[in-house]
Design a protein around this motif. Structure first.
Motif, PDB file in Angstrom:
ATOM      1  N   ASN A  36       0.825  -1.218   0.000  1.00  0.00           N
ATOM      2  CA  ASN A  36       0.000   0.000   0.000  1.00  0.00           C
ATOM      3  C   ASN A  36       0.855   1.262   0.000  1.00  0.00           C
ATOM      4  OD1 ASN A  36      -2.424  -1.431   0.002  1.00  0.00           O
ATOM      5  ND2 ASN A  36      -2.445  -1.569   2.225  1.00  0.00           N
ATOM      6  N   GLU A  37       1.979   1.214   0.687  1.00  0.00           N
ATOM      7  CA  GLU A  37       2.835   2.396   0.825  1.00  0.00           C
ATOM      8  C   GLU A  37       3.791   2.609  -0.350  1.00  0.00           C
ATOM      9  OE1 GLU A  37       2.989   4.829   3.223  1.00  0.00           O
ATOM     10  OE2 GLU A  37       1.122   3.962   3.946  1.00  0.00           O
ATOM     11  N   MET A  38       4.083   1.556  -1.095  1.00  0.00           N
ATOM     12  CA  MET A  38       5.120   1.666  -2.122  1.00  0.00           C
ATOM     13  C   MET A  38       4.781   2.673  -3.221  1.00  0.00           C
ATOM     14  SD  MET A  38       4.733  -2.001  -4.045  1.00  0.00           S
ATOM     15  CE  MET A  38       5.463  -1.684  -5.615  1.00  0.00           C
ATOM     16  N   LEU A  39       3.519   2.967  -3.403  1.00  0.00           N
ATOM     17  CA  LEU A  39       3.135   3.978  -4.386  1.00  0.00           C
ATOM     18  C   LEU A  39       3.642   5.361  -3.999  1.00  0.00           C
ATOM     19  CD1 LEU A  39      -0.528   2.829  -5.084  1.00  0.00           C
ATOM     20  CD2 LEU A  39       1.427   2.609  -6.617  1.00  0.00           C
ATOM     21  N   ASN A  40       4.002   5.537  -2.730  1.00  0.00           N
ATOM     22  CA  ASN A  40       4.476   6.826  -2.229  1.00  0.00           C
ATOM     23  C   ASN A  40       5.989   6.976  -2.288  1.00  0.00           C
ATOM     24  OD1 ASN A  40       1.815   7.576  -1.550  1.00  0.00           O
ATOM     25  ND2 ASN A  40       1.969   6.462   0.371  1.00  0.00           N
ATOM     26  N   LEU A  41       6.676   6.014  -2.911  1.00  0.00           N
ATOM     27  CA  LEU A  41       8.131   6.145  -3.033  1.00  0.00           C
ATOM     28  C   LEU A  41       8.462   7.429  -3.775  1.00  0.00           C
ATOM     29  CD1 LEU A  41       9.269   2.542  -3.999  1.00  0.00           C
ATOM     30  CD2 LEU A  41       9.839   3.781  -1.911  1.00  0.00           C
ATOM     31  N   GLU A  42       9.408   8.174  -3.244  1.00  0.00           N
ATOM     32  CA  GLU A  42       9.797   9.421  -3.884  1.00  0.00           C
ATOM     33  C   GLU A  42      11.310   9.527  -3.924  1.00  0.00           C
ATOM     34  OE1 GLU A  42       9.386  12.426  -0.108  1.00  0.00           O
ATOM     35  OE2 GLU A  42       7.584  12.033  -1.283  1.00  0.00           O
ATOM     36  N   THR A  43      11.783  10.422  -4.749  1.00  0.00           N
ATOM     37  CA  THR A  43      13.219  10.635  -4.877  1.00  0.00           C
ATOM     38  C   THR A  43      13.739  11.344  -3.629  1.00  0.00           C
ATOM     39  OG1 THR A  43      13.009  10.806  -7.269  1.00  0.00           O
ATOM     40  CG2 THR A  43      14.997  11.721  -6.284  1.00  0.00           C
ATOM     41  N   LYS A  44      14.790  10.766  -3.063  1.00  0.00           N
ATOM     42  CA  LYS A  44      15.457  11.379  -1.915  1.00  0.00           C
ATOM     43  C   LYS A  44      16.964  11.322  -2.129  1.00  0.00           C
ATOM     44  CE  LYS A  44      11.925  10.701   1.555  1.00  0.00           C
ATOM     45  NZ  LYS A  44      11.632  10.265   2.908  1.00  0.00           N
ATOM     46  N   LYS A  45      17.666  12.209  -1.465  1.00  0.00           N
ATOM     47  CA  LYS A  45      19.129  12.244  -1.583  1.00  0.00           C
ATOM     48  C   LYS A  45      19.771  11.212  -0.662  1.00  0.00           C
ATOM     49  CE  LYS A  45      19.560  17.128  -2.687  1.00  0.00           C
ATOM     50  NZ  LYS A  45      20.085  18.417  -2.224  1.00  0.00           N
ATOM     51  N   ILE A  46      20.823  10.599  -1.177  1.00  0.00           N
ATOM     52  CA  ILE A  46      21.636   9.686  -0.380  1.00  0.00           C
ATOM     53  C   ILE A  46      22.871  10.458   0.058  1.00  0.00           C
ATOM     54  CG2 ILE A  46      23.001   7.565  -0.407  1.00  0.00           C
ATOM     55  CD1 ILE A  46      21.062   6.480  -2.527  1.00  0.00           C
ATOM     56  N   ASN A  47      23.155  10.452   1.345  1.00  0.00           N
ATOM     57  CA  ASN A  47      24.301  11.162   1.899  1.00  0.00           C
ATOM     58  C   ASN A  47      25.498  10.217   1.920  1.00  0.00           C
ATOM     59  OD1 ASN A  47      26.197  12.539   3.393  1.00  0.00           O
ATOM     60  ND2 ASN A  47      24.801  13.080   5.042  1.00  0.00           N
ATOM     61  N   SER A  48      26.492  10.507   1.112  1.00  0.00           N
ATOM     62  CA  SER A  48      27.660   9.621   1.006  1.00  0.00           C
ATOM     63  C   SER A  48      28.410   9.493   2.334  1.00  0.00           C
ATOM     64  CB  SER A  48      28.604  10.117  -0.083  1.00  0.00           C
ATOM     65  OG  SER A  48      29.064  11.421   0.212  1.00  0.00           O
ATOM     66  N   LYS A  49      28.307  10.477   3.205  1.00  0.00           N
ATOM     67  CA  LYS A  49      29.002  10.431   4.492  1.00  0.00           C
ATOM     68  C   LYS A  49      28.393   9.403   5.439  1.00  0.00           C
ATOM     69  CE  LYS A  49      30.475  15.193   4.124  1.00  0.00           C
ATOM     70  NZ  LYS A  49      30.340  16.549   4.614  1.00  0.00           N
ATOM     71  N   GLU A  50      27.165   8.985   5.155  1.00  0.00           N
ATOM     72  CA  GLU A  50      26.472   8.002   5.993  1.00  0.00           C
ATOM     73  C   GLU A  50      26.686   6.569   5.498  1.00  0.00           C
ATOM     74  OE1 GLU A  50      24.559   8.532   8.756  1.00  0.00           O
ATOM     75  OE2 GLU A  50      24.710  10.702   8.732  1.00  0.00           O
ATOM     76  N   LEU A  51      27.420   6.417   4.394  1.00  0.00           N
ATOM     77  CA  LEU A  51      27.586   5.104   3.781  1.00  0.00           C
ATOM     78  C   LEU A  51      28.966   4.509   4.069  1.00  0.00           C
ATOM     79  CD1 LEU A  51      26.000   5.773   0.273  1.00  0.00           C
ATOM     80  CD2 LEU A  51      24.913   4.728   2.275  1.00  0.00           C
ATOM     81  N   ASP A  52      29.033   3.184   3.982  1.00  0.00           N
ATOM     82  CA  ASP A  52      30.317   2.498   4.114  1.00  0.00           C
ATOM     83  C   ASP A  52      31.247   2.930   2.985  1.00  0.00           C
ATOM     84  OD1 ASP A  52      29.402   1.130   6.345  1.00  0.00           O
ATOM     85  OD2 ASP A  52      28.803  -0.639   5.193  1.00  0.00           O
ATOM     86  N   SER A  53      32.544   2.744   3.211  1.00  0.00           N
ATOM     87  CA  SER A  53      33.544   3.232   2.254  1.00  0.00           C
ATOM     88  C   SER A  53      33.465   2.549   0.892  1.00  0.00           C
ATOM     89  CB  SER A  53      34.948   3.073   2.845  1.00  0.00           C
ATOM     90  OG  SER A  53      35.208   1.708   3.131  1.00  0.00           O
ATOM     91  N   LYS A  54      32.947   1.351   0.807  1.00  0.00           N
ATOM     92  CA  LYS A  54      32.881   0.692  -0.505  1.00  0.00           C
ATOM     93  C   LYS A  54      31.718   1.197  -1.365  1.00  0.00           C
ATOM     94  CE  LYS A  54      30.584  -3.801  -0.038  1.00  0.00           C
ATOM     95  NZ  LYS A  54      30.950  -5.210  -0.052  1.00  0.00           N
ATOM     96  N   LEU A  55      30.820   1.979  -0.770  1.00  0.00           N
ATOM     97  CA  LEU A  55      29.700   2.554  -1.518  1.00  0.00           C
ATOM     98  C   LEU A  55      30.068   3.971  -1.958  1.00  0.00           C
ATOM     99  CD1 LEU A  55      26.792   1.350   0.771  1.00  0.00           C
ATOM    100  CD2 LEU A  55      27.426   0.424  -1.447  1.00  0.00           C
ATOM    101  N   LYS A  56      30.043   4.193  -3.256  1.00  0.00           N
ATOM    102  CA  LYS A  56      30.374   5.496  -3.824  1.00  0.00           C
ATOM    103  C   LYS A  56      29.142   6.073  -4.480  1.00  0.00           C
ATOM    104  CE  LYS A  56      34.667   4.971  -2.745  1.00  0.00           C
ATOM    105  NZ  LYS A  56      35.076   5.468  -1.474  1.00  0.00           N
ATOM    106  N   VAL A  57      28.804   7.298  -4.132  1.00  0.00           N
ATOM    107  CA  VAL A  57      27.611   7.959  -4.660  1.00  0.00           C
ATOM    108  C   VAL A  57      27.989   8.729  -5.924  1.00  0.00           C
ATOM    109  CG1 VAL A  57      25.846   9.683  -4.169  1.00  0.00           C
ATOM    110  CG2 VAL A  57      26.574   8.112  -2.385  1.00  0.00           C
ATOM    111  N   LYS A  58      27.209   8.516  -6.991  1.00  0.00           N
ATOM    112  CA  LYS A  58      27.444   9.169  -8.277  1.00  0.00           C
ATOM    113  C   LYS A  58      26.230  10.010  -8.661  1.00  0.00           C
ATOM    114  CE  LYS A  58      31.391   7.232  -8.825  1.00  0.00           C
ATOM    115  NZ  LYS A  58      32.595   8.023  -8.736  1.00  0.00           N
TER     116      LYS A  58
END
Length: 177
Positions: free
Chosen positions: A99-121
């Protein structure tokens, strides 16, 4: 005289219309994921053998290929997703997610909150994966993943230590990709 008054009101009307339009529609600020959602993303890729994973800077919003899950019955999960979760509450949480998945929206991913192997492009491409905003419903998290390898729904469960563990994955048929 009347023409100049009309022109003045028309100019004011156009300016007012444009300012309201930009204020309400075109300058919407994209919000960021919260700390818990970043923890979920980290755990999604925790056991990946890849040394570096490139993620799109923004999360996926709802897309038509996701309808496959919305139209699936809970019982289908064991068949299509190898989901044999022995939790009586999971069925309701899955329904809530649908029911909620229809409300998915674009949000920013903060690279500082991610592990070092994840690179934000900033852009998507062949080697850049995209993930939806993790939707956390009680002890479960649901997130769609789109990558070079295909599309999937990943489900995680929060353990007693507060960490997110893989619960099941549903891979989409190739005709939906």
């Amino acid at each position: 005289m009347v023409r100049s008054v009309i022109k003045t009101y028309l100019k004011l009307g156009v300016i007012l219309f444009l300012s309201l339009g930009f204020q309400n529609g075109y300058s919407q600020k994209v919000t960021s994921l919260d700390k818990e959602q970043h923890l979920v993303i980290n755990s999604v890729f925790k056991y990946s053998p890849e040394k570096q994973i490139r993620l799109n800077k923004k999360t996926l919003e709802y897309e038509s290929w996701m309808d496959f899950i919305r139209t699936s019955d809970f019982e289908d999960l064991e068949i299509i997703g190898y989901c044999s979760i022995n939790d009586p509450e999971f069925e309701q949480e899955f329904k809530d997610f649908k029911n909620e998945m229809l409300n998915l929206e674009t949000k920013k991913i903060n690279s500082k909150e991610l592990d070092s192997k994840l690179k934000v492009k900033k852009t998507s491409g062949k080697n850049v994966s995209a993930i939806s905003e993790p939707m956390i419903i009680n002890e479960y998290s649901f997130q769609f993943i789109k990558s070079f390898y295909g599309k999937a729904l990943n489900v995680q469960k929060k353990n007693d230590q507060g960490n997110w563990d893989y619960a099941c994955g549903i891979y989409f048929p190739t005709d939906l990709q």
